[in-house]
Design a protein around this motif. Structure first.
Motif, PDB file in Angstrom:
ATOM      1  N   GLN A  26       0.846  -1.205   0.000  1.00 26.66           N
ATOM      2  CA  GLN A  26       0.000   0.000   0.000  1.00 26.66           C
ATOM      3  C   GLN A  26       0.876   1.249   0.000  1.00 26.66           C
ATOM      4  OE1 GLN A  26      -3.113  -0.473  -0.565  1.00 26.66           O
ATOM      5  NE2 GLN A  26      -2.918  -2.692  -0.311  1.00 26.66           N
ATOM      6  N   THR A  27       0.223   2.413  -0.143  1.00 21.82           N
ATOM      7  CA  THR A  27       0.978   3.668  -0.255  1.00 21.82           C
ATOM      8  C   THR A  27       0.375   4.764   0.622  1.00 21.82           C
ATOM      9  OG1 THR A  27      -0.444   4.267  -2.118  1.00 21.82           O
ATOM     10  CG2 THR A  27       1.707   3.309  -2.665  1.00 21.82           C
ATOM     11  N   GLU A  31     -13.526   8.204   6.562  1.00 20.04           N
ATOM     12  CA  GLU A  31     -12.434   7.961   5.610  1.00 20.04           C
ATOM     13  C   GLU A  31     -12.341   6.453   5.363  1.00 20.04           C
ATOM     14  OE1 GLU A  31      -7.591   8.377   5.041  1.00 20.04           O
ATOM     15  OE2 GLU A  31      -8.427   8.064   7.028  1.00 20.04           O
ATOM     16  N   GLY A  85     -10.005   3.630   3.956  1.00 15.95           N
ATOM     17  CA  GLY A  85      -8.598   3.406   3.601  1.00 15.95           C
ATOM     18  C   GLY A  85      -7.683   4.218   4.502  1.00 15.95           C
ATOM     19  N   GLY A 123      -4.770   3.474   5.820  1.00 10.90           N
ATOM     20  CA  GLY A 123      -3.362   3.393   5.398  1.00 10.90           C
ATOM     21  C   GLY A 123      -2.426   3.874   6.485  1.00 10.90           C
ATOM     22  N   SER A 124      -1.570   4.842   6.151  1.00  8.59           N
ATOM     23  CA  SER A 124      -0.598   5.372   7.114  1.00  8.59           C
ATOM     24  C   SER A 124      -1.248   6.237   8.183  1.00  8.59           C
ATOM     25  CB  SER A 124       0.421   6.243   6.368  1.00  8.59           C
ATOM     26  OG  SER A 124      -0.221   7.423   5.898  1.00  8.59           O
ATOM     27  N   GLN A 144      -3.765  11.093   5.883  1.00  7.50           N
ATOM     28  CA  GLN A 144      -4.990  11.801   5.467  1.00  7.50           C
ATOM     29  C   GLN A 144      -5.899  12.066   6.675  1.00  7.50           C
ATOM     30  OE1 GLN A 144      -6.759  12.550   1.935  1.00  7.50           O
ATOM     31  NE2 GLN A 144      -7.482  13.833   3.622  1.00  7.50           N
ATOM     32  N   GLU A 154      -9.994   0.613   7.812  1.00  9.55           N
ATOM     33  CA  GLU A 154      -8.917  -0.001   7.028  1.00  9.55           C
ATOM     34  C   GLU A 154      -9.177  -1.512   6.926  1.00  9.55           C
ATOM     35  OE1 GLU A 154      -6.075   1.001   5.234  1.00  9.55           O
ATOM     36  OE2 GLU A 154      -5.983  -1.177   4.904  1.00  9.55           O
ATOM     37  N   TYR A 155      -8.932  -2.050   5.722  1.00 13.79           N
ATOM     38  CA  TYR A 155      -9.193  -3.458   5.414  1.00 13.79           C
ATOM     39  C   TYR A 155      -8.034  -4.347   5.831  1.00 13.79           C
ATOM     40  CZ  TYR A 155     -11.761  -6.788   2.418  1.00 13.79           C
ATOM     41  OH  TYR A 155     -12.522  -7.803   1.939  1.00 13.79           O
ATOM     42  N   ASP A 173     -14.286  -3.948   5.886  1.00 13.69           N
ATOM     43  CA  ASP A 173     -14.476  -3.633   4.465  1.00 13.69           C
ATOM     44  C   ASP A 173     -15.248  -2.318   4.318  1.00 13.69           C
ATOM     45  OD1 ASP A 173     -15.041  -3.488   1.816  1.00 13.69           O
ATOM     46  OD2 ASP A 173     -16.272  -5.305   1.729  1.00 13.69           O
ATOM     47  N   GLY A 174     -14.498  -1.260   4.066  1.00 19.64           N
ATOM     48  CA  GLY A 174     -15.106   0.073   3.938  1.00 19.64           C
ATOM     49  C   GLY A 174     -15.872   0.260   2.647  1.00 19.64           C
ATOM     50  N   THR A 224     -10.050   6.600  -0.212  1.00 16.80           N
ATOM     51  CA  THR A 224      -8.661   6.845  -0.615  1.00 16.80           C
ATOM     52  C   THR A 224      -8.066   5.631  -1.335  1.00 16.80           C
ATOM     53  OG1 THR A 224      -7.650   6.139   1.467  1.00 16.80           O
ATOM     54  CG2 THR A 224      -8.383   8.422   1.348  1.00 16.80           C
ATOM     55  N   LEU A 273     -10.548  -2.759  -2.299  1.00 13.67           N
ATOM     56  CA  LEU A 273     -10.924  -4.179  -2.302  1.00 13.67           C
ATOM     57  C   LEU A 273     -12.292  -4.321  -1.633  1.00 13.67           C
ATOM     58  CD1 LEU A 273      -7.441  -5.642  -1.255  1.00 13.67           C
ATOM     59  CD2 LEU A 273      -8.370  -5.361  -3.577  1.00 13.67           C
TER      60      LEU A 273
HETATM   61  N1  SAM Z   1      -5.392   7.465   3.312  1.00 16.87           N
HETATM   62  C1  SAM Z   1      -4.153   6.755   3.309  1.00 16.87           C
HETATM   63  C2  SAM Z   1      -3.017   7.550   3.888  1.00 16.87           C
HETATM   64  O1  SAM Z   1      -3.207   8.710   4.221  1.00 16.87           O
HETATM   65  O2  SAM Z   1      -1.932   6.971   4.034  1.00 16.87           O
HETATM   66  C3  SAM Z   1      -3.750   6.249   1.946  1.00 16.87           C
HETATM   67  C4  SAM Z   1      -4.374   4.990   1.721  1.00 16.87           C
HETATM   68  S1  SAM Z   1      -3.783   3.894   0.505  1.00 16.87           S
HETATM   69  C5  SAM Z   1      -3.673   4.839  -0.951  1.00 16.87           C
HETATM   70  C6  SAM Z   1      -5.336   3.007   0.333  1.00 16.87           C
HETATM   71  C7  SAM Z   1      -5.713   2.193   1.554  1.00 16.87           C
HETATM   72  O3  SAM Z   1      -7.017   1.642   1.339  1.00 16.87           O
HETATM   73  C8  SAM Z   1      -4.783   0.996   1.816  1.00 16.87           C
HETATM   74  O4  SAM Z   1      -4.285   1.065   3.120  1.00 16.87           O
HETATM   75  C9  SAM Z   1      -5.705  -0.213   1.626  1.00 16.87           C
HETATM   76  O5  SAM Z   1      -5.378  -1.312   2.464  1.00 16.87           O
HETATM   77  C10 SAM Z   1      -7.059   0.381   1.968  1.00 16.87           C
HETATM   78  N2  SAM Z   1      -8.228  -0.346   1.454  1.00 16.87           N
HETATM   79  C11 SAM Z   1      -8.380  -1.000   0.277  1.00 16.87           C
HETATM   80  N3  SAM Z   1      -9.625  -1.526   0.200  1.00 16.87           N
HETATM   81  C12 SAM Z   1     -10.274  -1.184   1.350  1.00 16.87           C
HETATM   82  C13 SAM Z   1     -11.587  -1.436   1.859  1.00 16.87           C
HETATM   83  N4  SAM Z   1     -12.500  -2.133   1.189  1.00 16.87           N
HETATM   84  N5  SAM Z   1     -11.901  -0.924   3.082  1.00 16.87           N
HETATM   85  C14 SAM Z   1     -10.998  -0.199   3.799  1.00 16.87           C
HETATM   86  N6  SAM Z   1      -9.738   0.052   3.371  1.00 16.87           N
HETATM   87  C15 SAM Z   1      -9.382  -0.429   2.155  1.00 16.87           C
END
Ligand code: SAM
Length: 216
Positions: free
Chosen positions: A62-63, A87, A89, A91-92, A95, A110-111, A136-137, A153, A209
């Motif tokens: 992820q990023t 929000e 996702g 992630g870190s 955001q 977060e998933y 699962d968001g 995101t 996802l």
């Molecule tokens: N907002 C994050 C940040 O500030 O670092 C960037 C997030 S990264 C681009 C996208 C994130 O969405 C990943 O951590 C990924 O695991 C998560 N993700 C993907 N599908 C998801 C879902 N169905 N529900 C929640 N999170 C999900």
């Protein structure tokens, strides 16, 4: 030990100027970018890259999103102090911090379990305490709905109905939609039984996802 010295503050101010030049106008968004120490989200080897306007890996495939993208999505949410924001996702957590600097209440889901646990532990050390959820968001967060604003995101194949349903009247959803490689940003405003959509081109996210997202 988390250190934010004059060099990092200088680089952060430069980043703010870059975002302004690229078209970010909301001074509150620019002030939030100027406040959140993005280098806290980077491992030592990548520290020098923290204030480049680029996405970077955070593990688990992820990023952390590009600062311009973070600022753009935040601006399109048209946040008002006190808004209840979802929000999708976490992630870190960067955001989420930007959103919190805008004076709103943040629910973040977060998933990926590793990222969920890591960020839930780390963000309070920086002084940021959003409400964290694992799951699962793509289905939203029905137990805590409705929301004034929802930000996704990760790149979605469709606009999940659940997200629109979980917005208040007058609420705004900002979501990247498209194929796996590139997406356009949709700002969707829910107004008097209608959805008013505005589209912006040129974004690339990791996939959303889950049930209403990509299958793998
Ligand atoms: N907002 C994050 C940040 O500030 O670092 C960037 C997030 S990264 C681009 C996208 C994130 O969405 C990943 O951590 C990924 O695991 C998560 N993700 C993907 N599908 C998801 C879902 N169905 N529900 C929640 N999170 C999900």
């Amino acid at each position: 030990m988390l250190e934010d010295n004059y060099k990092q503050r200088g680089l952060r101010n430069k980043l703010v100027k870059i975002l302004e030049k690229k078209g970010i106008q909301d001074q509150r968004v620019l002030a939030a970018v100027g406040k959140v120490p993005r280098h806290f989200f980077f491992e030592t080897a990548l520290l020098d890259h923290a204030y480049q306007d680029k996405a970077f890996p955070i593990g688990e495939g992820q990023t952390i999103s590009q600062p311009y993208t973070v600022a753009f999505q935040t601006e399109k949410l048209e946040l008002q102090p006190g808004d209840k924001v979802l929000e999708i996702g976490t992630g870190s957590g960067y955001q989420a911090c930007i959103l919190m600097e805008m004076g709103v209440r943040v629910y973040t889901i977060e998933y990926n379990r590793v990222l969920f646990e890591r960020t839930r532990e780390f963000l309070p050390l920086m002084g940021y305490k959003p409400y964290f959820f694992h799951g699962d968001g793509s289905k939203g967060l029905p137990a805590k709905a409705p929301f004034n604003k929802i930000i996704v995101t990760a790149g979605a194949p469709i606009v999940p109905n659940a997200l629109v349903d979980q917005l208040v009247e007058g609420g705004i959803l900002v979501i990247p939609v498209g194929d796996r490689e590139k997406q356009y940003m949709l700002q969707i405003r829910k107004k008097e039984g209608k959805l008013i959509k505005t589209e912006f081109k040129g974004f690339a996210f990791v996939p959303l996802l889950g049930e209403q997202g990509w299958k793998s």
